[in-house]
Design an enzyme around this catalytic site. Structure first.
Site, PDB file in Angstrom:
ATOM      1  N   GLY B  98       0.864  -1.177   0.000  1.00  0.00           N
ATOM      2  CA  GLY B  98       0.000   0.000   0.000  1.00  0.00           C
ATOM      3  C   GLY B  98       0.893   1.217   0.000  1.00  0.00           C
ATOM      4  O   GLY B  98       1.845   1.281  -0.765  1.00  0.00           O
ATOM      5  N   SER B 130       5.855  -5.552  -1.067  1.00  0.00           N
ATOM      6  CA  SER B 130       5.847  -4.138  -1.455  1.00  0.00           C
ATOM      7  C   SER B 130       6.204  -3.227  -0.268  1.00  0.00           C
ATOM      8  O   SER B 130       7.321  -3.308   0.242  1.00  0.00           O
ATOM      9  CB  SER B 130       4.483  -3.814  -2.074  1.00  0.00           C
ATOM     10  N   ALA B 131       5.290  -2.392   0.213  1.00  0.00           N
ATOM     11  CA  ALA B 131       5.587  -1.523   1.364  1.00  0.00           C
ATOM     12  C   ALA B 131       6.052  -2.354   2.564  1.00  0.00           C
ATOM     13  O   ALA B 131       6.923  -1.933   3.326  1.00  0.00           O
ATOM     14  CB  ALA B 131       4.366  -0.700   1.741  1.00  0.00           C
ATOM     15  N   HIS B 167       8.813  -3.203  -6.674  1.00  0.00           N
ATOM     16  CA  HIS B 167       8.255  -2.922  -8.016  1.00  0.00           C
ATOM     17  C   HIS B 167       9.304  -2.271  -8.909  1.00  0.00           C
ATOM     18  O   HIS B 167       8.985  -1.361  -9.681  1.00  0.00           O
ATOM     19  CB  HIS B 167       7.034  -1.992  -7.934  1.00  0.00           C
ATOM     20  N   GLU B 202       9.188  -7.131 -10.012  1.00  0.00           N
ATOM     21  CA  GLU B 202       7.967  -7.885  -9.696  1.00  0.00           C
ATOM     22  C   GLU B 202       8.156  -9.357 -10.070  1.00  0.00           C
ATOM     23  O   GLU B 202       8.516  -9.658 -11.210  1.00  0.00           O
ATOM     24  CB  GLU B 202       6.768  -7.289 -10.431  1.00  0.00           C
TER      25      GLU B 202
END
Lengths: 238, 238
Positions: B98, B130-131, B167, B202
């Site tokens: 997020g 991700s985050a 990413h 990714e």
């Protein structure tokens, strides 16, 4: 009364980018800048955003070369012992692009954010590109830049009552990458903030003369407001 | 002595993304996760990054649905009155993606950053996407996210001795947009910071078991270090 009005006329130009693809630095804006700076001999340049990490001197040299084409002198803010006084005495100010976190940190740490705001609101012509346009917004919170340094605050000049997203990019329908689109990011901003956001496409620029605000260039702006779908507009009066 | 060694084995999985193009949430990682969490019944989920601004409950429901496929229970950290105790007592932890600014702000404000670090270093299995992977780095300063909130610090868990760029996207040679490439942004980071940066594409993920660190998935990582050109590698030992 009329003389005082002339002196205090707000005069601001905020461009999404300094450079269009395949063109030289500021080339697409030179005609506009000739008119914008017609009563100005020397422009005080704020180089703190340091694109690509180049030195303040090197950055100022690039800017000076571009402005020489319209016969303006350029002096870097970093060359003054007292940047606050330099801003107070500036005929006109240009803030170049680069990293917005770096720019905002430096402006806060040198304690020139407030004086810069005051001077521009009192009539010192202000030109910004990219990060230099972002800081005209209420906060820098819709920058695309990487947080390479930690600024003491995200608050910026608030010369306009919205935030700017420079280099605005439309979502790519063919994108197979899972990173968020610009639109998604700005929507997330509005989960936590109410300030409208103007997505300014490359080639677009905002002109402010006193209370009149207009969008120039070939594109409409993408407008993001809390709780409503984004839309296209040339009206930046919120 | 051997038992104590088993208990304190560090066990960390850091993925660039939760979801590959055209796939469902966590689908490409399920086989790996089945092994990674083989001794775990319940995973404590940290939902604070709130992708797209969704609620903590809704986010937790998405995660629970994915983990149900490998027979794991999921409980949201936000449902506990004392998040610090919940982390201390967690069998395993998953932090979802997020907005990294939002996630880091919340972890600092709830004062759980340090306890989370301690627990993971003492053997609580940690999975991030991700985050949730970004925060395993030394700082969050190589996130791609928008600064939609102001965290009290950019410092993160430091579970690894580098920063992560989730990413990661290679520069596009056909790009006509003037916004900075990911590579340019990370180079700017190194004008002001010395921490190595791992650009994680990714589909890539990092596995850590005690002192052993390995890169998995179909791609090499893009490694960025101060003063040298970026390069491709599967070696993440710095």
């Amino acid at each position: 009364m009329q003389v005082s009005k002339l002196i205090t006329l707000k005069k601001i130009l905020l461009a999404s980018t300094s450079t269009l693809y395949g063109e030289t630095y500021l080339a697409y804006l030179l005609d506009e800048l000739r008119v914008f700076f017609k009563n100005v001999n020397t422009i005080t340049f704020i180089p703190y955003a340091r694109p690509g990490g180049i030195s303040h001197d090197d950055y100022t040299a690039i800017v000076a070369k571009a402005f020489a084409q319209i016969n303006k002198e350029v002096v870097g803010l970093h060359t003054f012992e007292k940047p606050e006084d330099a801003i107070k005495n500036a005929e006109a100010i240009f803030t170049g692009g680069g990293n917005t976190f770096l720019l905002v940190k430096q402006l806060h740490e040198l304690r020139v954010m407030d004086i810069l705001k005051t001077q521009v609101e009192n009539g010192t012509p202000y030109f910004g590109t990219s990060a230099g346009s972002n800081i005209a917004g209420v906060t820098m919170q819709t920058t695309n830049d990487m947080p390479i340094v930690y600024p003491p605050s995200f608050k910026t000049l608030g010369l306009v009552n919205f935030n700017i997203n420079a280099h605005y990019l439309d979502p790519d329908p063919n994108n197979k990458h899972n990173g968020e689109s610009r639109e998604t990011r700005i929507k997330e901003f509005h989960c936590f903030n109410t300030t409208p956001v103007v997505g300014l496409r490359e080639g677009s620029y905002i002109c402010i003369e006193d209370e009149k605000i207009s969008l120039k260039g070939p594109f409409k702006a993408r407008i993001f407001k809390e709780n409503i779908p984004p839309f296209e507009s040339i009206n930046l009066q919120f």
